[in-house]
Write a protein that holds these residues in place. Sequence first.
Motif, PDB file in Angstrom:
ATOM      1  N   UNK B 272      36.731  47.749  28.880  1.00 29.83           N
ATOM      2  CA  UNK B 272      36.344  46.898  30.009  1.00 29.83           C
ATOM      3  C   UNK B 272      36.609  47.717  31.261  1.00 29.83           C
ATOM      4  N   UNK B 273      35.606  47.861  32.126  1.00 27.39           N
ATOM      5  CA  UNK B 273      35.883  48.629  33.347  1.00 27.39           C
ATOM      6  C   UNK B 273      34.992  48.155  34.494  1.00 27.39           C
ATOM      7  N   UNK B 325      32.305  39.915  33.278  1.00 28.42           N
ATOM      8  CA  UNK B 325      33.025  40.519  32.151  1.00 28.42           C
ATOM      9  C   UNK B 325      32.071  41.252  31.210  1.00 28.42           C
ATOM     10  N   UNK B 329      32.149  45.242  30.173  1.00 27.05           N
ATOM     11  CA  UNK B 329      32.173  45.723  28.788  1.00 27.05           C
ATOM     12  C   UNK B 329      31.029  46.713  28.558  1.00 27.05           C
TER      13      UNK B 329
END
Lengths: 339, 339
Positions: B272-273, B325, B329
């Motif tokens: 996740x970034x 989110x 991902x």
Amino acid sequence: MTWYIDQGPDSDVIISSRVRLARNLTTYPFPHKMDANQAKQAGEEIESAFFGDNQLMRKQYLALDLDSLSDEDRMSLAEKHLISDQLAKGGSGHRLIISRDEALSIMINEEDHIRIQSMSAGLALENAYQSAAEISLIMENKLALAYSDKYGFLTACPTNTGTGMRASVMAHLPGMSMAGGLKNIVESLSKLGFAVRGYFGEGSKSQGHLYQISNQLTLGFSEEDLISDLKRIVQQLTEQERQLRRELYKHRGLAIEDKIMRSYGVLKHSRVISAEEAMSLLSDIRLGIALGLIHGVNASDINRLYAHLGPAGIQKMNGRPMSAEERDVSRAEMIRQTL
Amino acid sequence: MTWYIDQGPDSDVIISSRVRLARNLTTYPFPHKMDANQAKQAGEEIESAFFGDNQLMRKQYLALDLDSLSDEDRMSLAEKHLISDQLAKGGSGHRLIISRDEALSIMINEEDHIRIQSMSAGLALENAYQSAAEISLIMENKLALAYSDKYGFLTACPTNTGTGMRASVMAHLPGMSMAGGLKNIVESLSKLGFAVRGYFGEGSKSQGHLYQISNQLTLGFSEEDLISDLKRIVQQLTEQERQLRRELYKHRGLAIEDKIMRSYGVLKHSRVISAEEAMSLLSDIRLGIALGLIHGVNASDINRLYAHLGPAGIQKMNGRPMSAEERDVSRAEMIRQTL
């Protein structure tokens, strides 16, 4: 077998089991009252009782004068939990008998004349106790040990009197830490007669979610009872920890996977790392292995890193004194190679 | 060629060069004064002047009604710096002609009737200017452009009057940022008539040590002079940046290598970034490539990631709207695959 080579039972949560038996000679004052000459004589008597003329024992065990070791060698033994910090600090009359696989050690002239210690991988308290008890029997057969029919084994500190036994496990509890329930658990365990400490023993902060859980009571119970009580508590704790991990992973799986994989990425690529940061990131790797997210490395690899990543362990590996930065570089390299 | 496929000259420091020419028709009021009908007519005139009956041009260029695109498509064009934020926001009468390789674009009815933009990889301002000027010539030959012998090209905003040209480079300046000298440089450049902005243009903060440097003056100089002034300044800046990187690496090599490799490890493993974190860590990778620490990935791979990692770029790649989110991902996955 060296505890950090094997994985042992319940190795997803329990890193190692340890049993320590304290014994004293009737023929000498307690160590803190002995002079140098008495310490030397007591040490010789204990060693000769242990080895006798058994050549096999001489091959399997090493007898060391701790004062003749370098500071790094002594500290490295302490970092592996093979001797106490007190012995690591040096001082005369301290001796150590240690099995070549490092599973068994006998500290001589620490707080008590004899402290037998046995370590096993995973949750294997009976196994650890059995090994320590065998050594104790050898001592009992050959030496006059301080024993009272009323109290049991007499020790320098009254908190050890009775069985003279301290049994403990090193548990990895990231689930409980993250779920925030650890404080309550420490309190309940304390009420039940168990102590919870950090990785480096009494007074130490937890590093990498590692906690040492040990019996506090030594008097009025049999060794078997104390061991089975601790084992039962640890099994419950282990189940709780697994449950919490499953729940965390179920509800916050992505965030947890991300955290674990980032820690893995950092450890696989960092060039400089402190022992403290390494302990913390390795905790994520250990959890990642247990959750099936990280492959190609197992719990015992991590345990081996725990055992060797301390300042003294790094210097011993390199065979020379090193600055803090040099150690951090060497530690990073060791971890990269392992992962 | 698409700027982020190629590396271009001086690609260790300069990511891309961009030239924008503003032109207006005499036959219509400036866009902010036009009604919908006028905007439509002006757009049609400009397109027909550009394409004529040239079938090759029709193959190489795409004409788009920006209002008919989805928000993500428009935002994705803006994230690639192919259209302005103003056009990305939507509104009627906005059209875009864009080359299939995305190197050339013509915004229609933005602040000016015509804004020709040309991008090249690396430090290639002449090249970018040449391409934009060719398009301008086509327009000049076929349309009545607002031009004053005294002032030059007339524009909606007087700061563009004259050449109507804004030339800029996107520079990667981690050395200057880390050495702390960037504030002084921004001030001196400003006194010399150049503006320094963040990655996302006017008013934006720098991300990942990326800075856009552009000419402020447009009036009273020839295009060639402005381009060669900017080029000279950028070459000096590039040399300074290289020098600072060398010095930093010489004096703090271990810390810098550690930081770069950790960023690499995190990007290779994160799940996740955010776009912001990715920009910041990719800056380390870009520096690592320039310092010869990271292999198997090159500056243009990083440029391609810059161009696609924005919220809209991620959604366009996936072909659907996504939650924050989900984007984080997908972004992490895209980066892992590239590295």
